[in-house]
Design an enzyme around this catalytic site. Structure first.
Site, PDB file in Angstrom:
ATOM      1  CE  LYS A   3       3.107   3.139  -2.533  1.00 18.38           C
ATOM      2  NZ  LYS A   3       3.079   4.647  -2.793  1.00 18.38           N
TER       3      LYS A   3
HETATM    4  C1  LIG Z   1       6.448   0.268   2.794  1.00 18.48           C
HETATM    5  C2  LIG Z   1       5.837   1.414   2.463  1.00 18.48           C
HETATM    6  N1  LIG Z   1       5.492   2.544   3.545  1.00 18.48           N
HETATM    7  C3  LIG Z   1       5.020   3.764   3.090  1.00 18.48           C
HETATM    8  C4  LIG Z   1       4.863   4.368   1.625  1.00 18.48           C
HETATM    9  C5  LIG Z   1       4.442   5.602   1.600  1.00 18.48           C
HETATM   10  O1  LIG Z   1       3.075   5.516   0.946  1.00 18.48           O
HETATM   11  P1  LIG Z   1       2.769   6.733   0.073  1.00 18.48           P
HETATM   12  O2  LIG Z   1       3.612   6.617  -1.332  1.00 18.48           O
HETATM   13  O3  LIG Z   1       1.227   6.386  -0.205  1.00 18.48           O
HETATM   14  O4  LIG Z   1       2.904   8.077   0.635  1.00 18.48           O
HETATM   15  C6  LIG Z   1       5.332   3.259   0.810  1.00 18.48           C
HETATM   16  C7  LIG Z   1       5.331   4.013  -0.549  1.00 18.48           C
HETATM   17  O5  LIG Z   1       6.363   3.464  -1.505  1.00 18.48           O
HETATM   18  C8  LIG Z   1       5.846   2.189   1.006  1.00 18.48           C
HETATM   19  O6  LIG Z   1       6.265   1.218   0.093  1.00 18.48           O
END
Ligand SMILES: Cc1ncc(COP(=O)(O)O)c(C=O)c1O
Length: 337
Positions: free
Chosen positions: A56
């Site tokens: 993120k």
């Molecule tokens: C721990 C975790 N894994 C996976 C994701 C999924 O990623 P994306 O939001 O880019 O699809 C997030 C998103 O909030 C996350 O915080």
């Protein structure tokens, strides 16, 4: 010396002016035991190596930089976001270093570690009920929107609907994976929450080689896979589940369903056990959704051949889940052990 030259010279010494210069360029590491069992090379893209310990950081940096360039964020601004914790951490980190205020709305599903980390970075946190309907005024989405309307000089990052999210991964993560595998990647496997990581990176990789397959991972309790299969947003799919970050009860603009070649779902227990196994066998303390991604490889095994080069996204660091999946008591209470 010109600024670019100065920066390059400092980077060659592993020396940086501020924390945001450390975002991106995360390593790719082969998963030894998993590669052996799956029967082809499986590489982990370690997004936990970002300074904010998750993928993120990339989207927070890109959205904030773009908004600063457009004059949407000015001195003394308040940054606002609805987050499962990781995006919030990245925003709070950048807000701290750039002198902005940071307000985050989270659900009561958030791990204690994530909550404490957000607090430590000085964010103001509003905890909202996880089971609230997305459109209800007390959901974490609507609370963030309301605060952004009420607070002057505020900026709502809106990771679900701002396509700068997937653009960040298109421009950085996808390109890095292509270069790190020397263009040999055949499959990208990752979970979808907002969809930005998988779809942004996947779109870049498909542009380089249309044969690259993008395999998604969803949770039981999320609406995304059913939407991919049928085009129907089915509220009956929504159920509580314990994995944080993957899955959604809305359809975010960053899930590019046409770029996802296959989708599978993973149970909370399987993801938790796999995450613990990776720590013990591969020496990598990864997050819960990353364990889900690796667990999903076993669902996809019959679609993989021995010469395939698989890259699996490791979204965040396991230290954020010490009180949950790495805690035996928490595991036993849910019949996971
Ligand atoms: C721990 C975790 N894994 C996976 C994701 C999924 O990623 P994306 O939001 O880019 O699809 C997030 C998103 O909030 C996350 O915080």
């Amino acid at each position: 010396m010109k600024i670019a030259k100065k920066l390059a010279a400092a980077k060659s010494k592993n020396r940086y002016e501020s924390i945001d210069e450390l975002i991106g360029n995360t390593p790719l590491v082969k998963l030894q035991s998993i590669s052996e069992e799956i029967g082809c090379d499986v590489w982990a893209k370690l997004e936990m190596y970002n300074p904010g310990l998750s993928a993120k950081d990339r989207i927070a940096l890109h959205i904030i930089n773009t908004a600063e360039e457009n004059g949407e964020i000015t001195a003394g601004a308040t940054l606002i976001e609805a987050t499962s914790g990781n995006t919030g951490y990245s925003i709070a980190m950048l807000a701290a270093v750039r002198g902005y205020k940071c307000i985050l709305t989270v659900t009561d599903k958030i791990s204690k570690e994530k909550y404490d980390m957000l607090k430590a970075l000085g964010a103001e946190i509003h905890v909202c009920p996880k089971d609230a309907d997305p459109e209800s005024p007390n959901s974490y989405y609507e609370t963030a929107k309301r605060l952004a309307n009420e607070i002057p000089n505020s900026f709502y990052l809106n990771q679900n609907y701002s396509t700068l999210n997937m653009e960040a991964h298109f421009k950085s993560t996808g390109k890095e994976i292509w270069n790190q595998t020397e263009g040999k990647i055949t499959h990208l496997v990752g979970s979808t929450g907002t969809g930005g990581t998988l779809c942004g990176s996947g779109m870049y990789l498909k542009q380089k080689n249309p044969k690259v397959q993008v395999f998604g991972v969803d949770s039981y309790g999320s609406v995304l896979m059913k939407y991919w299969e049928t085009g129907v947003y089915d509220k009956n799919e929504i159920k509580p589940y314990t994995i944080e970050g993957l899955g959604k009860n809305i359809i975010p603009a960053n899930v590019l369903f046409e770029h996802i070649d296959n989708y599978t779902k993973v149970h909370d227990k399987d993801a938790a056990l796999m995450t613990r196994r990776i720590a013990k066998e591969e020496g990598l303390l990864i997050g819960y959704s990353s364990g889900a991604n690796i667990s999903a490889l076993y669902n996809y095994q019959d679609k993989l051949n021995k010469d395939d080069v698989v890259v699996v996204i490791i979204s965040d660091h396991g230290s954020r889940y010490l009180g949950k999946i790495f805690n035996d008591q928490w595991m036993k209470e849910r019949d996971f052990l």
